[in-house]
Design an enzyme around this catalytic site. Structure first.
Site, PDB file in Angstrom:
ATOM      1  N   LYS A  75     -49.711 -23.941  68.212  1.00 26.29           N
ATOM      2  CA  LYS A  75     -48.423 -23.152  68.564  1.00 26.29           C
ATOM      3  C   LYS A  75     -48.326 -22.001  67.918  1.00 26.29           C
ATOM      4  O   LYS A  75     -48.892 -21.777  66.563  1.00 26.29           O
ATOM      5  CB  LYS A  75     -47.195 -24.123  68.471  1.00 26.29           C
ATOM      6  CG  LYS A  75     -45.909 -23.206  69.056  1.00 26.29           C
ATOM      7  CD  LYS A  75     -44.682 -24.194  69.001  1.00 26.29           C
ATOM      8  CE  LYS A  75     -43.356 -23.714  69.364  1.00 26.29           C
ATOM      9  NZ  LYS A  75     -42.428 -24.724  69.386  1.00 26.29           N
ATOM     10  N   SER A 150     -39.697 -25.160  73.495  1.00 22.81           N
ATOM     11  CA  SER A 150     -40.454 -23.969  73.341  1.00 22.81           C
ATOM     12  C   SER A 150     -41.811 -24.303  73.184  1.00 22.81           C
ATOM     13  O   SER A 150     -42.345 -23.129  73.398  1.00 22.81           O
ATOM     14  CB  SER A 150     -39.817 -23.123  71.873  1.00 22.81           C
ATOM     15  OG  SER A 150     -40.184 -23.982  70.886  1.00 22.81           O
ATOM     16  N   SER A 174     -38.540 -29.225  71.545  1.00 22.40           N
ATOM     17  CA  SER A 174     -39.501 -28.185  71.915  1.00 22.40           C
ATOM     18  C   SER A 174     -40.735 -28.854  72.033  1.00 22.40           C
ATOM     19  O   SER A 174     -41.862 -28.007  72.629  1.00 22.40           O
ATOM     20  CB  SER A 174     -39.678 -27.322  70.881  1.00 22.40           C
ATOM     21  OG  SER A 174     -38.639 -26.297  71.232  1.00 22.40           O
TER      22      SER A 174
HETATM   23  N1  GLN Z   1     -34.309 -25.849  73.424  1.00 22.51           N
HETATM   24  C1  GLN Z   1     -33.888 -25.905  71.863  1.00 22.51           C
HETATM   25  C2  GLN Z   1     -33.267 -24.617  71.208  1.00 22.51           C
HETATM   26  O1  GLN Z   1     -33.413 -23.777  72.026  1.00 22.51           O
HETATM   27  C3  GLN Z   1     -34.682 -26.657  71.065  1.00 22.51           C
HETATM   28  C4  GLN Z   1     -35.947 -25.671  70.864  1.00 22.51           C
HETATM   29  C5  GLN Z   1     -36.919 -26.334  69.801  1.00 22.51           C
HETATM   30  O2  GLN Z   1     -36.917 -27.533  69.714  1.00 22.51           O
HETATM   31  N2  GLN Z   1     -37.476 -25.492  69.002  1.00 22.51           N
HETATM   32  O3  GLN Z   1     -33.037 -24.346  70.050  1.00 22.51           O
END
Ligand code: GLN
Length: 482
Positions: A75, A150, A174
């Site tokens: 990532k 994400s 994410s």
């Molecule tokens: N959707 C969650 C957020 O926006 C989780 C994102 C993540 O795990 N990085 O914070």
């Protein structure tokens, strides 16, 4: 769920194909598909070929790692020495770290081959990957749908077979959420089981690195390669360094179902998760219905703590130390303000402001401290749950992949859809998402949650479904298939 790593590893170890040849096949597939999918935001082909040559040498020397020579992705928030790492944000444009994240150091030692860095929501804040400065990745199962986020680029790359596996990060879902949306396996280990050194911080007390793969057995192989205490990360913990043994039976397994995960859930998603539990029950597991009342507070607790930590972590982007700097300014203060105004996207700005607000004097007690107290309550109730059962079953996400652009007009609904994944991060637990069915043609993930440091139990439980073919979610066509 078919294993990619084991299959490719057998070909590599028997000398039927070399890692350089395999890497060239992957590169050709990326060139064919990435224009459409936008899964990769930085391609590192030179590095990949160099890694593959090193892997071929290791294989000749008798390296036994199943990851040796397998092309993969990281990532875009995982630091790689000399290679662009931008968190898909304008503010980190051109930033090349001068060190490797521990996970990449470890994987390199196993002979991993880095094809590139994958698309994500800016600074990992989001559930669609649409806040990426490079534009959204597309879901290979339906190009009009989001990949989730994400770690959306990694999920798309694994799903489309343009990466053998992907490394993502999970602060509130994410890894698991995009895995559910794309129909792949995503594993978030116990907080502290994998070093965060070199992971660009979002919410430091919640962030965890883990794999996205085509199978549970692949997830275990990658987890085994990246786990372990690291002197560079004070929150990393001593865990068993034995390879995870996957064999176990459903007989006697106690599966907890907490009613709070199912309140307001669609009949279709309820049917997928209860249908999955029934398969385990038929194989000898026991289903235990229970309640975790504090789960109701998980979403606000998560967004308060994550934003508070983000506002502090993102304070370092000042136009001096990293990446982008605004072109015109009249003073140092003006430069910092303009750099941050122009460099951060709207979602990131919103969260920095929220985080600063909940930490400000006068509001800290009302929001941040209250959230920390509730976090302790959630942790305590979760501890209690695992006295009654071995694992919890829940949906990964209450819904299947959103239509593209959905979150633009439905921001609240998008945040609400994190409701099943965030409790796992709040309590530092391990959780996996595996494809357990389809709703209107799109995959739906079953989430299996375990107690802290019971990562093996989570993987073993998920593996039962894979070994005994409980669910049938077919692969997408195309990609590298050997
Ligand atoms: N959707 C969650 C957020 O926006 C989780 C994102 C993540 O795990 N990085 O914070």
């Amino acid at each position: 769920m078919t294993s990619t790593i084991s299959r490719l590893s057998a070909l590599l170890h028997s000398g039927i194909i070399s890692s350089v040849e395999l890497t060239r096949l992957y590169i050709a597939e990326i060139e064919k598909q990435n224009g459409t999918l936008n899964a990769y935001v930085h391609k590192t082909y030179d590095e990949a070929i160099a890694n593959a040559r090193a892997a071929d040498k290791l294989l000749k020397e008798g390296c036994t790692s199943p990851l040796c020579g397998i092309p993969m992705t990281l990532k875009d928030n995982i630091a790689t020495d000399g290679m662009e790492t931008t968190c898909c944000s304008k503010i980190l444009r051109g930033y090349r770290p001068i060190y490797d994240a521990t996970v990449w150091t470890k994987l390199k030692a196993h002979g991993a081959v880095l094809l590139g860095k994958t698309n994500m929501d800016e600074f990992a804040m989001g559930s669609t990957s649409e806040t990426s400065v490079y534009g959204r990745p597309k879901n290979p199962r339906d190009l009009t749908k989001v990949t989730g986020g994400s770690s959306g680029g990694g999920a798309a790359a694994v799903c489309a077979h343009i990466a053998g596996y992907a490394i993502g990060s999970d602060t509130g879902g994410s890894i698991r959420q995009p895995s559910s949306f794309c129909g792949v396996v995503g594993f978030k280990p116990t907080y502290g089981a994998v070093s965060r050194y070199g992971l660009i911080a979002y919410g430091s007390s919640l962030d965890q690195i883990g794999p996205l793969t085509t199978s549970v057995s692949d997830a275990a192989l990658v987890y085994d390669a990246i786990k372990g205490i690291d002197p560079m990360d004070m929150t990393s913990t001593d865990v068993s360094m034995e390879p995870t043994s996957l064999e176990s039976g459903a007989k006697g397994l106690r599966i907890g179902i907490a009613k709070e995960f199912f309140e307001g859930l669609s009949p279709e998603m309820t049917a997928v998760i209860y249908g999955a539990a029934r398969k385990y029950q038929e194989a000898g597991a026991e289903i235990i219905e229970l309640s975790v009342p504090s789960l109701k507070a998980a979403l606000p607790v998560y967004y308060i703590i994550a934003c508070a930590e983000a506002s502090s972590n993102l304070g370092r982007y000042d136009g001096i130390r990293y990446g982008f700097r605004a072109a015109n300014y009249s003073s140092v203060d003006d430069m910092v303000i303009k750099t941050r105004t122009e460099g951060f996207g709207r979602e990131v700005q919103k969260r920095i402001m929220l985080g600063t607000y909940v930490l400000s004097s006068g509001y800290m007690d009302a929001y941040y401290k209250k959230a920390c107290l509730l976090r302790e309550r959630i942790q305590a109730e979760m501890n209690g749950v695992f006295e009654k059962c071995d694992v919890l079953f829940a949906p990964t996400v209450p819904v299947t992949a959103f239509q593209e652009g959905y979150s633009g007009g439905n921001a609240i609904e998008t945040y609400l859809s994190d409701v099943c994944t965030v409790p796992v991060n709040i309590a530092g637990l391990p959780g996996i998402s595996i494809p357990a069915g389809k709703i209107n043609g799109m995959p739906a993930g079953l989430q299996i949650i375990g107690n802290r440091f019971c990562d093996a139990k989570v993987l073993q439980t998920a593996y039962i479904a894979e070994r005994d073919a409980f669910f049938d979610v077919e692969d997408v066509e195309g990609g590298v298939r050997l």
